[in-house]
Design an enzyme around this catalytic site. Sequence first.
Site, short mmCIF file in Angstrom:
data_model
loop_
_atom_site.label_atom_id
_atom_site.label_comp_id
_atom_site.label_asym_id
_atom_site.label_seq_id
_atom_site.Cartn_x
_atom_site.Cartn_y
_atom_site.Cartn_z
N TYR A 94 0.84 -1.19 0.00
CA TYR A 94 0.00 0.00 0.00
C TYR A 94 0.88 1.25 0.00
O TYR A 94 1.98 1.24 0.55
CB TYR A 94 -0.90 -0.01 1.23
CG TYR A 94 -2.14 0.85 1.11
CD1 TYR A 94 -3.11 0.57 0.16
CD2 TYR A 94 -2.35 1.93 1.95
CE1 TYR A 94 -4.25 1.33 0.05
CE2 TYR A 94 -3.49 2.72 1.85
CZ TYR A 94 -4.44 2.41 0.90
OH TYR A 94 -5.57 3.19 0.79
N VAL A 136 -17.92 0.29 -0.70
CA VAL A 136 -18.14 1.56 -1.39
C VAL A 136 -19.35 1.44 -2.30
O VAL A 136 -20.21 2.34 -2.35
CB VAL A 136 -16.90 1.99 -2.18
CG1 VAL A 136 -17.21 3.22 -3.04
CG2 VAL A 136 -15.74 2.29 -1.26
N ARG A 181 -19.56 -9.26 -10.70
CA ARG A 181 -19.09 -10.47 -11.36
C ARG A 181 -20.14 -11.58 -11.25
O ARG A 181 -20.85 -11.66 -10.24
CB ARG A 181 -17.78 -10.95 -10.74
CG ARG A 181 -16.59 -10.07 -11.04
CD ARG A 181 -15.32 -10.62 -10.41
NE ARG A 181 -15.39 -10.58 -8.95
CZ ARG A 181 -14.46 -11.09 -8.15
NH1 ARG A 181 -13.40 -11.70 -8.67
NH2 ARG A 181 -14.57 -10.99 -6.85
N TYR A 193 -11.02 4.43 -8.11
CA TYR A 193 -10.65 4.51 -6.69
C TYR A 193 -10.13 3.18 -6.15
O TYR A 193 -9.80 3.07 -4.96
CB TYR A 193 -11.85 4.98 -5.85
CG TYR A 193 -13.00 3.99 -5.80
CD1 TYR A 193 -13.09 3.05 -4.78
CD2 TYR A 193 -14.00 4.00 -6.77
CE1 TYR A 193 -14.13 2.14 -4.73
CE2 TYR A 193 -15.04 3.10 -6.72
CZ TYR A 193 -15.10 2.18 -5.70
OH TYR A 193 -16.14 1.28 -5.67
N GLY A 194 -10.03 2.16 -7.03
CA GLY A 194 -9.50 0.87 -6.62
C GLY A 194 -9.10 0.07 -7.84
O GLY A 194 -9.40 0.45 -8.98
N LYS A 246 -18.51 -7.97 4.85
CA LYS A 246 -17.30 -7.40 5.46
C LYS A 246 -17.06 -8.04 6.81
O LYS A 246 -17.98 -8.18 7.63
CB LYS A 246 -17.45 -5.89 5.59
CG LYS A 246 -16.19 -5.20 6.06
CD LYS A 246 -16.35 -3.70 6.07
CE LYS A 246 -16.43 -3.15 4.67
NZ LYS A 246 -15.15 -3.27 3.92
#
Length: 370
Positions: free
Chosen positions: A89, A191, A211, A280-281, A365
């Site tokens: 990161y 997000v 997906r 953003y990813g 999560k």
Amino acid sequence: MQQAAARVLRGARTPQVLSPPVRTLPVRARSAPAGSAPLGLLYERHGEPAAVVQLKDLEVPKLGDCDVHVKMLAAPINPADINMIQGTYPLLSPLPAVGGNEGVGEVLETGRRVTALKPGDRVIPADAGLGTWRTRGVFPEKMLLKVPSDISVLCAATLSVNPCTAFRVLADFESLVPGDSVIQNAANSGVGQAVIQIARASGIKTINVVRDRPDLPKLVERLMALGADHVITEEMLRKPEMKDIFKSIPRPRLALNCVGGKSTTEMLRHLQPKGTMVTYGGMAKQPVMVPVSAFIFRDVRLRGFWMTQWRKDHVHDQESVATMMDSLCQLIRRGQLTAPACTEVPLQDYRAALEASMKPFVSSKQILLL
């Protein structure tokens, strides 16, 4: 979007906003007597989380005049947390480090010069690098952000990263108005779920790409329940049937990319001319590929966003931070923004939680209960 959001989100209490540097806490071995020290998930070198993260006793520094003693309540495992442990990161904490950049805690004690917080207040990190995977910690007041106590622990624990990212990418790149549409991939991510709900509250339509997977109908049902207008697979992006979607809603002015690769290229094709795609990813770990014709003949714009950088850029703009947090908390109170699908895991089962967070097609999560 800014004007629409202002209409939807007006009126919440303004939380105290503070801006942090990173400070790591000293650690010691697990040989300490049980119960004499807080526990934390520590890594002393970079590598795969299951191999390098250990549950250890932590020393708590003496409470300074500007410090706050916090009992952590819950903390999620986010992709950035995993990348920081792996050493990949852009932001890395000095080693040894306690994992976790997000979470919620309760103030136990404050130093004599602390003015904005008191025992019993709920707090979250003001920025990345706090090390939230611990049961207790002492932090400088400026590293903490007060949040209302009338929102749930899960909502507070997952507030500072994903909902803030969703809020900013919807507000900062295109001036969206009710009736406009947005297309996003990774729509089942934290997000993505926040984008669906914030957009819905502002009258913005969403086209949500996921997906294909064995439990696709269940996922579609869950995203539609959050307020998604359309949920499609990556394969559908390439099919003529996409035209049917745009019979009822306009083509999107904004595309949100968290994946990369071919999926992103196909998503870009559906943008309006002069539309914007914000990355953003990069979950697919593949480059964003754009046809030259998209630039020449449709004048599309490609932008990037990183919540950590936004916070750094606004470290002296507490009003913008407070307005964002205020808006999000209002949505939560109204039931228009909920925590993402979560699996609550006791701290002692951290290895299972780390492994689960890295599995493909996981829409839940992992939340460490501290």
